[in-house]
Design a protein around this motif. Structure first.
Motif, short mmCIF file in Angstrom:
data_model
loop_
_atom_site.label_atom_id
_atom_site.label_comp_id
_atom_site.label_asym_id
_atom_site.label_seq_id
_atom_site.Cartn_x
_atom_site.Cartn_y
_atom_site.Cartn_z
N ASN A 114 -14.15 -26.69 -12.59
CA ASN A 114 -15.55 -26.27 -12.46
C ASN A 114 -16.40 -26.92 -13.55
OD1 ASN A 114 -14.97 -24.68 -10.25
ND2 ASN A 114 -14.86 -22.77 -11.40
N ALA A 115 -15.86 -26.96 -14.77
CA ALA A 115 -16.59 -27.58 -15.88
C ALA A 115 -16.76 -29.08 -15.63
CB ALA A 115 -15.85 -27.35 -17.19
N LEU A 116 -15.71 -29.73 -15.13
CA LEU A 116 -15.80 -31.17 -14.84
C LEU A 116 -16.82 -31.45 -13.74
CD1 LEU A 116 -12.04 -32.21 -14.99
CD2 LEU A 116 -13.78 -32.44 -16.75
N ALA A 117 -16.92 -30.54 -12.79
CA ALA A 117 -17.93 -30.70 -11.73
C ALA A 117 -19.34 -30.60 -12.30
CB ALA A 117 -17.71 -29.64 -10.65
N LEU A 118 -19.54 -29.68 -13.24
CA LEU A 118 -20.85 -29.56 -13.89
C LEU A 118 -21.18 -30.82 -14.69
CD1 LEU A 118 -20.81 -25.86 -15.19
CD2 LEU A 118 -22.43 -26.84 -13.55
N ILE A 119 -20.18 -31.34 -15.38
CA ILE A 119 -20.39 -32.56 -16.17
C ILE A 119 -20.80 -33.71 -15.26
CG2 ILE A 119 -19.20 -34.29 -17.56
CD1 ILE A 119 -17.50 -31.96 -18.71
N ALA A 120 -20.11 -33.85 -14.13
CA ALA A 120 -20.44 -34.92 -13.18
C ALA A 120 -21.83 -34.72 -12.58
CB ALA A 120 -19.38 -34.97 -12.08
N LYS A 121 -22.17 -33.47 -12.26
CA LYS A 121 -23.47 -33.18 -11.66
C LYS A 121 -24.61 -33.57 -12.58
CE LYS A 121 -26.30 -29.29 -10.06
NZ LYS A 121 -26.33 -27.82 -9.80
N HIS A 122 -24.46 -33.28 -13.88
CA HIS A 122 -25.53 -33.55 -14.84
C HIS A 122 -25.39 -34.92 -15.50
CE1 HIS A 122 -27.26 -29.50 -14.68
NE2 HIS A 122 -26.02 -29.04 -14.63
N ASN A 123 -24.34 -35.62 -15.16
CA ASN A 123 -24.10 -36.96 -15.72
C ASN A 123 -24.08 -36.95 -17.25
OD1 ASN A 123 -23.58 -39.72 -15.40
ND2 ASN A 123 -25.74 -40.26 -15.63
N TRP A 124 -23.46 -35.89 -17.82
CA TRP A 124 -23.34 -35.82 -19.26
C TRP A 124 -22.33 -36.85 -19.76
CZ3 TRP A 124 -22.80 -29.94 -18.33
CH2 TRP A 124 -24.06 -29.35 -18.33
N GLU A 125 -22.58 -37.38 -20.95
CA GLU A 125 -21.69 -38.38 -21.54
C GLU A 125 -20.32 -37.76 -21.83
OE1 GLU A 125 -21.23 -41.20 -25.54
OE2 GLU A 125 -22.98 -39.88 -25.30
#
Length: 251
Positions: A107-118
């Motif tokens: 779930n955290a990785l999905a959020l990271i991908a969604k927001h394109n965080w470094e």
């Protein structure tokens, strides 16, 4: 005992909790969940630190993202960020296959991908890659700890303290790497961590429990093996501080 100059401003507005084994959940807050009942660690890499050693300990932690003393947050000085990451990358290894499918982690990785965080990872490892997300606090990644480490970059000692206090997951342990012991003490006294390891990590605190003769205020200091051990009793709790002989003393 080294002559460390602890100034008044280091003692002002100290915010941390006194910790016993039964109080870990209070200190870690959101950290304690069914996936990882941990006593987490923050890694702080300051100017002129031993980058090789700091990178080694971080790489080891990233390979076991739900270990008992996992590094949940990294603070790295801007001046050494690039060489530190250059030392870290070659040491990154795959996480265990049974950990990769963890629901909260995904779930955290999905959020990271969604927001394109470094992020810092190893794409070749796919789903088994360890993951560090940059300039994002844990409360942006979900509820509790989920196997993803956060990283923040700082310029000054006070900025490192300020950045860490914004993190929703408060570590019990701090591993501080710096050639300036006075600066390390300034961090140690102001971040909400009980166990402070300067230029070392995961050193046994048993000497403080077994061999430390306390003063009237409960504080104590001793030398055991190649390490200096110190317990400070302050108005809001205690600090256990350990560092090896050979750590530079500078002001």
């Amino acid at each position: 005992m080294p002559d460390i100059k602890i100034c008044q401003h280091m003692l002002d507005n100290i915010e941390y909790d006194s910790v016993t084994n039964s109080e870990i959940e209070k200190v870690t807050g959101k950290m304690v969940d069914s996936a990882c009942n941990c006593t987490p660690t923050v890694l702080i890499v300051a100017d002129k630190a031993d980058l090789n050693a700091a990178a080694y300990y971080l790489a080891q932690s990233l390979q076991s993202p739900f270990a008992i003393d996992v590094i949940v947050t990294v603070l790295v000085a801007e001046s050494v960020r690039t060489p530190f990451l250059e030392r870290l990358h070659p040491q990154l290894r795959a996480i265990p296959s049974e950990v990769a499918p963890h629901i909260e982690r995904n779930n955290a990785l999905a959020l990271i991908a969604k927001h394109n965080w470094e992020t810092i990872s190893v794409p070749e490892l796919g789903a088994n890659s360890p993951v560090i997300v940059c300039d994002v606090t844990h409360d942006h990644l979900g509820t509790g700890y989920n196997g993803v480490t956060t990283l923040h970059t700082f310029r000054t000692t006070q900025e490192s303290i300020s950045l860490y206090k914004k993190e929703s997951i408060k570590a019990v342990n701090a591993s501080i790497w710096t050639s300036n012991l006075a600066s390390a003490y300034e961090m140690a006294l102001q971040i909400p961590c009980v166990n402070i390891f300067i230029d070392c990590n995961k050193v046994s605190l048993e000497p403080l429990e077994n061999d430390c003769t306390t003063a009237s205020n409960g504080s104590c200091a001793l030398v055991k093996g190649n390490y200096h051990y110190e317990r400070l009793i302050l108005k809001n709790g205690r600090k256990n501080i350990v560092f090896p002989f050979g750590t530079a003393i500078a002001n």
